[in-house]
Design an enzyme around this catalytic site. Structure first.
Site, PDB file in Angstrom:
ATOM      1  N   HIS A  88       2.119 -19.820  11.304  1.00 18.90           N
ATOM      2  CA  HIS A  88       1.355 -19.515  10.092  1.00 18.90           C
ATOM      3  C   HIS A  88       2.284 -18.903   9.047  1.00 18.90           C
ATOM      4  CE1 HIS A  88      -1.615 -18.134   7.357  1.00 18.90           C
ATOM      5  NE2 HIS A  88      -1.483 -16.861   7.671  1.00 18.90           N
ATOM      6  N   CYS A 124      -6.985 -17.176   8.730  1.00 22.50           N
ATOM      7  CA  CYS A 124      -5.703 -17.885   8.886  1.00 22.50           C
ATOM      8  C   CYS A 124      -5.599 -18.637  10.204  1.00 22.50           C
ATOM      9  CB  CYS A 124      -4.548 -16.907   8.743  1.00 22.50           C
ATOM     10  SG  CYS A 124      -4.575 -16.090   7.157  1.00 22.50           S
ATOM     11  N   ASN A 144       0.973 -18.223   1.208  1.00 18.37           N
ATOM     12  CA  ASN A 144       0.021 -18.238   2.323  1.00 18.37           C
ATOM     13  C   ASN A 144      -1.267 -18.942   1.881  1.00 18.37           C
ATOM     14  OD1 ASN A 144      -1.833 -17.643   4.313  1.00 18.37           O
ATOM     15  ND2 ASN A 144      -1.377 -15.454   4.399  1.00 18.37           N
TER      16      ASN A 144
HETATM   17  O1  UT7 Z   1      -2.314 -14.305   6.569  1.00 16.57           O
HETATM   18  C1  UT7 Z   1      -3.166 -13.302   6.998  1.00 16.57           C
HETATM   19  C2  UT7 Z   1      -2.445 -12.183   7.604  1.00 16.57           C
HETATM   20  N1  UT7 Z   1      -1.718 -11.467   6.592  1.00 16.57           N
HETATM   21  C3  UT7 Z   1      -0.462 -11.137   6.803  1.00 16.57           C
HETATM   22  O2  UT7 Z   1       0.126 -11.503   7.798  1.00 16.57           O
HETATM   23  C4  UT7 Z   1       0.209 -10.230   5.796  1.00 16.57           C
HETATM   24  C5  UT7 Z   1       0.891  -9.095   6.501  1.00 16.57           C
HETATM   25  N2  UT7 Z   1       1.467  -8.125   5.604  1.00 16.57           N
HETATM   26  C6  UT7 Z   1       2.570  -8.360   4.836  1.00 16.57           C
HETATM   27  O3  UT7 Z   1       3.042  -9.468   4.772  1.00 16.57           O
HETATM   28  C7  UT7 Z   1       3.223  -7.203   4.142  1.00 16.57           C
HETATM   29  O4  UT7 Z   1       2.666  -6.011   4.614  1.00 16.57           O
HETATM   30  C8  UT7 Z   1       3.107  -7.228   2.592  1.00 16.57           C
HETATM   31  C9  UT7 Z   1       3.941  -8.365   2.033  1.00 16.57           C
HETATM   32  C10 UT7 Z   1       1.654  -7.376   2.160  1.00 16.57           C
HETATM   33  C11 UT7 Z   1       3.675  -5.923   2.023  1.00 16.57           C
HETATM   34  O5  UT7 Z   1       5.011  -5.745   2.467  1.00 16.57           O
HETATM   35  P1  UT7 Z   1       5.452  -4.399   3.161  1.00 16.57           P
HETATM   36  O6  UT7 Z   1       6.874  -4.533   3.470  1.00 16.57           O
HETATM   37  O7  UT7 Z   1       4.517  -4.111   4.303  1.00 16.57           O
HETATM   38  O8  UT7 Z   1       5.251  -3.363   1.992  1.00 16.57           O
HETATM   39  P2  UT7 Z   1       4.452  -1.983   2.025  1.00 16.57           P
HETATM   40  O9  UT7 Z   1       3.010  -2.222   1.808  1.00 16.57           O
HETATM   41  O10 UT7 Z   1       4.891  -1.183   3.196  1.00 16.57           O
HETATM   42  O11 UT7 Z   1       5.062  -1.292   0.744  1.00 16.57           O
HETATM   43  C12 UT7 Z   1       6.445  -0.909   0.648  1.00 16.57           C
HETATM   44  C13 UT7 Z   1       6.708  -0.424  -0.770  1.00 16.57           C
HETATM   45  C14 UT7 Z   1       5.671   0.575  -1.269  1.00 16.57           C
HETATM   46  O12 UT7 Z   1       6.340   1.472  -2.149  1.00 16.57           O
HETATM   47  P3  UT7 Z   1       6.790   2.942  -1.635  1.00 16.57           P
HETATM   48  O13 UT7 Z   1       5.519   3.586  -1.207  1.00 16.57           O
HETATM   49  O14 UT7 Z   1       7.735   2.683  -0.496  1.00 16.57           O
HETATM   50  O15 UT7 Z   1       7.436   3.508  -2.850  1.00 16.57           O
HETATM   51  C15 UT7 Z   1       4.711  -0.257  -2.049  1.00 16.57           C
HETATM   52  O16 UT7 Z   1       4.026   0.458  -3.038  1.00 16.57           O
HETATM   53  O17 UT7 Z   1       6.638  -1.532  -1.671  1.00 16.57           O
HETATM   54  C16 UT7 Z   1       5.641  -1.281  -2.668  1.00 16.57           C
HETATM   55  N3  UT7 Z   1       4.979  -2.552  -2.973  1.00 16.57           N
HETATM   56  C17 UT7 Z   1       5.437  -3.411  -3.891  1.00 16.57           C
HETATM   57  N4  UT7 Z   1       6.489  -3.337  -4.741  1.00 16.57           N
HETATM   58  C18 UT7 Z   1       6.682  -4.402  -5.544  1.00 16.57           C
HETATM   59  C19 UT7 Z   1       3.893  -3.084  -2.381  1.00 16.57           C
HETATM   60  N5  UT7 Z   1       3.617  -4.284  -2.908  1.00 16.57           N
HETATM   61  C20 UT7 Z   1       4.567  -4.500  -3.852  1.00 16.57           C
HETATM   62  C21 UT7 Z   1       4.822  -5.573  -4.743  1.00 16.57           C
HETATM   63  N6  UT7 Z   1       5.877  -5.474  -5.559  1.00 16.57           N
HETATM   64  N7  UT7 Z   1       4.048  -6.674  -4.778  1.00 16.57           N
END
Ligand code: UT7
Length: 330
Positions: free
Chosen positions: A255, A115, A285
């Site tokens: 970004h 990125c 992204n």
């Molecule tokens: O560009 C390169 C660099 N990349 C980035 O900057 C990306 C950085 N990361 C992110 O943007 C975020 O971490 C994500 C968008 C990938 C995920 O969001 P998050 O708020 O960090 O979610 P999480 O992984 O902490 O998950 C929270 C909850 C979990 O459920 P429980 O365990 O709380 O019940 C996940 O299983 O959300 C659940 N979850 C989803 N639910 C619906 C994870 N992905 C999804 C989804 N839809 N797609």
């Protein structure tokens, strides 16, 4: 003679026509439109059709740029293509794009910094201008992320999309163009964001394909944490060392990975929402494509002399920030 600075003098961009909405993704993985919008800010992303590679989007962006600037492809001396989804392992996509667009007098190479690719490429291209070596350099940033995304993995498939932008760098003697940059890399971050197979460490085999190792692997929460801290910090740092207050900054171009990361960066800089350029809702992204696509989308509102702060964070880990004084009115 006054110092030579590298200024962006034209922009081109390309996003594929096919749109993949959050609603579509609800049918593909266990997710909801509401979750994606609130957690990332993304509403839809573009997908390039099968059979076309990164070079297709790059050539479209370059052709637009050359037309807008009214110059012949033969005038271009160097082409730097920033991507992690080049057409082939080799030759460089830069070479392929030169051939497709008639840039027969140019040499070039690819830069892979995920990125942060475009920012690293812009820095490199600017040096060829600042030293007087070249007068017309094109920097391309883009990715066909759909080629390496697992549409069964809800952690990654909701975020990424395809798109590409390109800028022309030319010498400027009025103090406009690239003013300063801070660029960083930390390879220990690789375990949190990488593609497991397909490189020399683990060449493709039937096993790697069966194990779905040719797709992006991301530990989202960890990457999020590093992205928020590092992107915000480096953006604040570049303002400080150039004596810029929030009032002096006209626009933040960050970004487009997650709206919450962009908001945190703007907060740390003390910059209000009205100065934060955003198109994540439409493209998601696009990895190396986000920064040039922002410039392309918002070119009309950028005015000569505007102070822009570019910021990025991505796989590697790689991150950085750049201060640009915008060089033209469109
Ligand atoms: O560009 C390169 C660099 N990349 C980035 O900057 C990306 C950085 N990361 C992110 O943007 C975020 O971490 C994500 C968008 C990938 C995920 O969001 P998050 O708020 O960090 O979610 P999480 O992984 O902490 O998950 C929270 C909850 C979990 O459920 P429980 O365990 O709380 O019940 C996940 O299983 O959300 C659940 N979850 C989803 N639910 C619906 C994870 N992905 C999804 C989804 N839809 N797609």
């Amino acid at each position: 003679m006054s110092k030579i600075q590298a200024a962006i003098t034209a922009i081109g961009g390309y996003v594929p026509e096919k749109i993949l909405t959050n609603k579509h993704l609800e049918y593909m993985v266990d997710t909801t439109d509401e979750w994606i919008k609130t957690r990332t800010g993304i509403e839809e992303r573009r997908i390039l059709e099968e059979g076309l590679g990164m070079s297709y989007m790059a050539a479209k962006a370059v052709e637009m740029l050359l037309k807008k600037r009214g110059i012949d492809p033969l005038e271009i001396e160097l082409v730097i293509c920033c991507t992690v989804t080049g057409d082939l392992v080799f030759p460089a996509t830069s070479n392929i794009v030169c051939d497709m667009t008639g840039m027969k007098n140019a040499w070039g190479y690819d830069i892979g910094a995920a990125c942060s690719g475009f920012l690293f490429g812009l820095e490199t291209g600017a040096k060829f201008i600042e030293t007087g070596k070249h007068k017309k350099v094109i920097v391309i940033g883009g990715d066909k992320m759909s080629a390496i995304i697992d549409y069964k993995d809800r952690n990654t498939c909701i975020i990424f999309g395809d798109g590409c932008g390109a800028v022309l760098l030319e010498p400027n003697f009025e103090g406009l163009g690239v003013v300063d940059s801070i660029l960083k890399a930390d390879g220990s971050g690789k375990e949190f964001l990488h593609q497991k197979a397909g490189g020399s460490l683990k060449p493709p085999t039937h096993q790697t394909i069966d194990a779905r190792e040719h797709y992006v692997y991301q530990e989202g929460k960890t990457v999020f944490k590093f992205a928020v801290t590092n992107m915000a910090e480096v953006s604040h740092e570049i303002m400080k060392r150039n004596n810029l207050t929030a009032n002096d900054v006209n626009y933040l171009l960050a970004h487009q990975a997650n709206k919450r990361i962009i908001d945190a960066t703007a907060d740390r800089m003390g910059v209000g929402n009205e100065k934060v350029l955003m198109n994540i809702q439409r493209y998601g992204n696009t990895t190396s494509g986000t920064l040039p696509l922002l410039m392309w989308d918002f070119e009309k509102i950028l005015k000569k002399g505007d102070n822009l702060i570019l910021s990025t964070f991505g796989g590697g880990f790689t991150w950085g920030s750049m201060y640009i004084k915008w060089a033209y009115n469109s």
